[in-house]
Design a protein around this motif. Structure first.
Motif, PDB file in Angstrom:
ATOM      1  N   MET A  99       0.819  -1.191   0.063  1.00 38.90           N
ATOM      2  CA  MET A  99      -0.019  -0.008   0.003  1.00 38.90           C
ATOM      3  C   MET A  99       0.820   1.298   0.053  1.00 38.90           C
ATOM      4  SD  MET A  99      -1.316   0.445   4.000  1.00 38.90           S
ATOM      5  CE  MET A  99      -1.949   2.129   3.603  1.00 38.90           C
ATOM      6  N   LEU A 100       0.344   2.338  -0.503  1.00 37.45           N
ATOM      7  CA  LEU A 100       1.107   3.622  -0.209  1.00 37.45           C
ATOM      8  C   LEU A 100       0.427   4.555   1.010  1.00 37.45           C
ATOM      9  CD1 LEU A 100       1.444   5.021  -4.049  1.00 37.45           C
ATOM     10  CD2 LEU A 100       3.299   4.340  -2.396  1.00 37.45           C
ATOM     11  N   ALA A 101       1.190   4.900   1.867  1.00 38.25           N
ATOM     12  CA  ALA A 101       1.115   5.674   2.831  1.00 38.25           C
ATOM     13  C   ALA A 101       1.495   7.123   2.297  1.00 38.25           C
ATOM     14  CB  ALA A 101       1.636   5.367   4.118  1.00 38.25           C
ATOM     15  N   GLU A 102       0.537   8.242   2.488  1.00 33.70           N
ATOM     16  CA  GLU A 102       0.684   9.557   2.420  1.00 33.70           C
ATOM     17  C   GLU A 102       0.778  10.435   3.463  1.00 33.70           C
ATOM     18  OE1 GLU A 102      -0.685  13.111  -0.802  1.00 33.70           O
ATOM     19  OE2 GLU A 102      -1.894  11.368  -0.403  1.00 33.70           O
ATOM     20  N   ASP A 103       2.040  11.180   3.506  1.00 31.89           N
ATOM     21  CA  ASP A 103       2.132  12.028   4.702  1.00 31.89           C
ATOM     22  C   ASP A 103       1.324  13.497   4.346  1.00 31.89           C
ATOM     23  OD1 ASP A 103       3.578  14.699   5.937  1.00 31.89           O
ATOM     24  OD2 ASP A 103       4.305  12.755   7.157  1.00 31.89           O
ATOM     25  N   ARG A 104       0.261  13.537   5.366  1.00 28.77           N
ATOM     26  CA  ARG A 104      -0.694  14.640   5.017  1.00 28.77           C
ATOM     27  C   ARG A 104      -0.225  15.925   5.036  1.00 28.77           C
ATOM     28  NH1 ARG A 104      -5.554  12.933   9.349  1.00 28.77           N
ATOM     29  NH2 ARG A 104      -6.214  10.892   8.363  1.00 28.77           N
ATOM     30  N   ASP A 105       1.140  16.205   5.612  1.00 24.02           N
ATOM     31  CA  ASP A 105       1.608  17.575   5.772  1.00 24.02           C
ATOM     32  C   ASP A 105       2.614  17.671   4.494  1.00 24.02           C
ATOM     33  OD1 ASP A 105       0.610  18.309   8.080  1.00 24.02           O
ATOM     34  OD2 ASP A 105       2.197  17.222   9.150  1.00 24.02           O
ATOM     35  N   SER A 106       3.431  16.759   4.112  1.00 21.98           N
ATOM     36  CA  SER A 106       4.346  16.868   2.926  1.00 21.98           C
ATOM     37  C   SER A 106       3.952  16.561   1.536  1.00 21.98           C
ATOM     38  CB  SER A 106       5.651  16.389   3.537  1.00 21.98           C
ATOM     39  OG  SER A 106       5.721  14.854   3.623  1.00 21.98           O
ATOM     40  N   GLY A 107       3.029  15.500   2.011  1.00 25.14           N
ATOM     41  CA  GLY A 107       2.607  14.851   0.427  1.00 25.14           C
ATOM     42  C   GLY A 107       3.489  13.586   0.051  1.00 25.14           C
ATOM     43  N   THR A 108       4.509  13.586   0.847  1.00 24.34           N
ATOM     44  CA  THR A 108       5.441  12.285   0.670  1.00 24.34           C
ATOM     45  C   THR A 108       4.687  10.934   0.533  1.00 24.34           C
ATOM     46  OG1 THR A 108       7.272  13.643   1.703  1.00 24.34           O
ATOM     47  CG2 THR A 108       7.548  11.217   1.300  1.00 24.34           C
ATOM     48  N   LEU A 109       4.954  10.021  -0.218  1.00 29.58           N
ATOM     49  CA  LEU A 109       4.458   8.903  -0.564  1.00 29.58           C
ATOM     50  C   LEU A 109       5.475   7.708  -0.060  1.00 29.58           C
ATOM     51  CD1 LEU A 109       2.588   9.212  -4.083  1.00 29.58           C
ATOM     52  CD2 LEU A 109       1.723   9.309  -1.453  1.00 29.58           C
ATOM     53  N   THR A 110       5.014   6.790   0.680  1.00 26.24           N
ATOM     54  CA  THR A 110       5.939   5.628   1.323  1.00 26.24           C
ATOM     55  C   THR A 110       5.349   4.290   0.935  1.00 26.24           C
ATOM     56  OG1 THR A 110       6.675   7.049   3.085  1.00 26.24           O
ATOM     57  CG2 THR A 110       7.101   4.549   3.272  1.00 26.24           C
ATOM     58  N   VAL A 111       6.007   3.458   0.315  1.00 24.93           N
ATOM     59  CA  VAL A 111       5.563   1.991   0.025  1.00 24.93           C
ATOM     60  C   VAL A 111       5.785   1.306   1.281  1.00 24.93           C
ATOM     61  CG1 VAL A 111       5.907  -0.083  -1.455  1.00 24.93           C
ATOM     62  CG2 VAL A 111       6.290   2.219  -2.293  1.00 24.93           C
ATOM     63  N   CYS A 112       4.629   0.707   1.608  1.00 24.08           N
ATOM     64  CA  CYS A 112       4.441  -0.189   2.717  1.00 24.08           C
ATOM     65  C   CYS A 112       4.149  -1.631   2.534  1.00 24.08           C
ATOM     66  CB  CYS A 112       3.311   0.237   3.998  1.00 24.08           C
ATOM     67  SG  CYS A 112       3.982   2.188   4.428  1.00 24.08           S
ATOM     68  N   VAL A 113       4.161  -2.532   3.545  1.00 25.65           N
ATOM     69  CA  VAL A 113       3.898  -3.849   3.147  1.00 25.65           C
ATOM     70  C   VAL A 113       3.307  -4.428   4.503  1.00 25.65           C
ATOM     71  CG1 VAL A 113       6.207  -4.508   4.137  1.00 25.65           C
ATOM     72  CG2 VAL A 113       4.695  -6.032   2.334  1.00 25.65           C
ATOM     73  N   ASP A 114       2.340  -5.276   4.434  1.00 25.57           N
ATOM     74  CA  ASP A 114       1.645  -5.820   5.465  1.00 25.57           C
ATOM     75  C   ASP A 114       2.529  -7.230   6.042  1.00 25.57           C
ATOM     76  OD1 ASP A 114       0.317  -6.704   7.664  1.00 25.57           O
ATOM     77  OD2 ASP A 114      -1.623  -7.044   6.527  1.00 25.57           O
ATOM     78  N   MET A 115       3.431  -7.162   6.956  1.00 22.46           N
ATOM     79  CA  MET A 115       4.205  -8.260   7.474  1.00 22.46           C
ATOM     80  C   MET A 115       3.209  -9.191   7.900  1.00 22.46           C
ATOM     81  SD  MET A 115       6.920  -7.213   6.502  1.00 22.46           S
ATOM     82  CE  MET A 115       8.079  -8.638   7.268  1.00 22.46           C
ATOM     83  N   ALA A 116       1.921  -9.145   8.266  1.00 25.96           N
ATOM     84  CA  ALA A 116       0.952 -10.199   8.669  1.00 25.96           C
ATOM     85  C   ALA A 116       0.744 -11.198   7.365  1.00 25.96           C
ATOM     86  CB  ALA A 116      -0.154  -9.740   9.242  1.00 25.96           C
ATOM     87  N   TYR A 117       0.980 -10.783   6.222  1.00 18.53           N
ATOM     88  CA  TYR A 117       0.411 -11.601   5.026  1.00 18.53           C
ATOM     89  C   TYR A 117       1.234 -12.971   5.106  1.00 18.53           C
ATOM     90  CZ  TYR A 117      -0.103 -13.119   0.430  1.00 18.53           C
ATOM     91  OH  TYR A 117      -0.883 -13.735  -0.947  1.00 18.53           O
TER      92      TYR A 117
END
Length: 256
Positions: A99-117
């Motif tokens: 999933m992509l997480a977006e920082d609300r202040d800077s708009g920076t996008l970070t690729v994340c992964v669900d380690m529970a998968y």
């Protein structure tokens, strides 16, 4: 977070040895959803199989979603083998476990992964990173998909904001089941045709040119798929009853 349980930022150093077993991909993570978020670009494909509704978020905004179950924590499209039964699979599910997480202040996008998968491991599967630490081809494709999905989500937010601005959405209760056993599914919103027809002549051309009017009618036509969902519910109930009867008969046979 719906399908996500233990999300962490993907790191090319920490996760250098992480692998994804694509062949073992299953829909177990979605088995307890009765609705799935949808983007507007998916409306035409989704409308052929599902009912498209709108969910109201905590901040008062709205989000399109397809209804995949008529009871809480029960997805009629995930079978006993944790596979998607049929029909179009929404992009929200296809991006998993990323999933992509977006920082609300800077708009920076970070690729994340669900380690529970359960499809992630360091023993077998396709590596996410090459030996030199660069993205593998599979990860690069996944990141491209995430970027496209994120952009479509932005466009979808603009569409639903317009519906909210025009006060076109009204709450609806979905009723299903036969006589004497009717149940209800609440908390969904649909476009009010009555309100739509009352819009001024200065508004309709803008909705038409932007494509919003076509999306609205795609949503309204998809409401007919509630009958299909109700039939799936009846099939599921009958299958569960048959399994319970077989189990009871087997237990009685063992006791005798």
């Amino acid at each position: 977070m719906l399908i996500y349980d233990r999300v962490v930022p993907l790191n090319r150093h920490t996760h250098r040895r992480l692998r994804l077993r694509t062949a073992a991909h299953n829909a177990r993570f979605a088995a307890q959803l009765n609705s799935v978020p949808l983007t507007t670009v998916e409306f035409p494909q989704a409308a052929s199989e599902y009912t498209i509704v709108f969910a109201r978020l905590e901040n008062g905004d709205f989000l399109p979603a397809v209804v995949v179950g008529l009871r809480n924590q029960h997805n009629l499209y995930v079978d006993e083998n944790s596979r998607w039964k049929r029909g179009y699979v929404p992009a929200f599910l296809r991006q998993y476990p990323f999933m992509l997480a977006e920082d609300r202040d800077s708009g920076t996008l970070t690729v994340c992964v669900d380690m529970a998968y359960d499809g992630l491991s360091e023993e077998d599967g396709d590596l996410l990173f090459k030996e030199d630490g660069e993205d593998s081809e599979n990860l690069a494709r996944a990141m491209g998909f995430l970027s496209d999905f994120h952009n479509e989500f932005k466009r979808t937010a603009a569409f639903t904001a317009r519906l909210k601005e025009l006060d076109l959405l009204e709450q609806r209760v979905i009723r299903f089941g036969g006589e004497g056993e009717q149940r209800e599914l609440g908390g969904v919103y649909v476009v009010s045709e009555e309100r739509l027809l009352k819009l001024g002549d200065e508004v309709i051309p803008d909705l038409l040119r932007s494509g919003a009017l076509g999306l609205i009618y795609t949503h309204l036509v998809s409401m007919q798929n509630l009958e299909r969902l109700s039939a799936l519910e009846q099939e599921d109930t009958a299958k569960a009853a048959a399994a319970a009867a077989t189990s009871a008969a087997s237990a009685n046979g063992s006791a005798n």
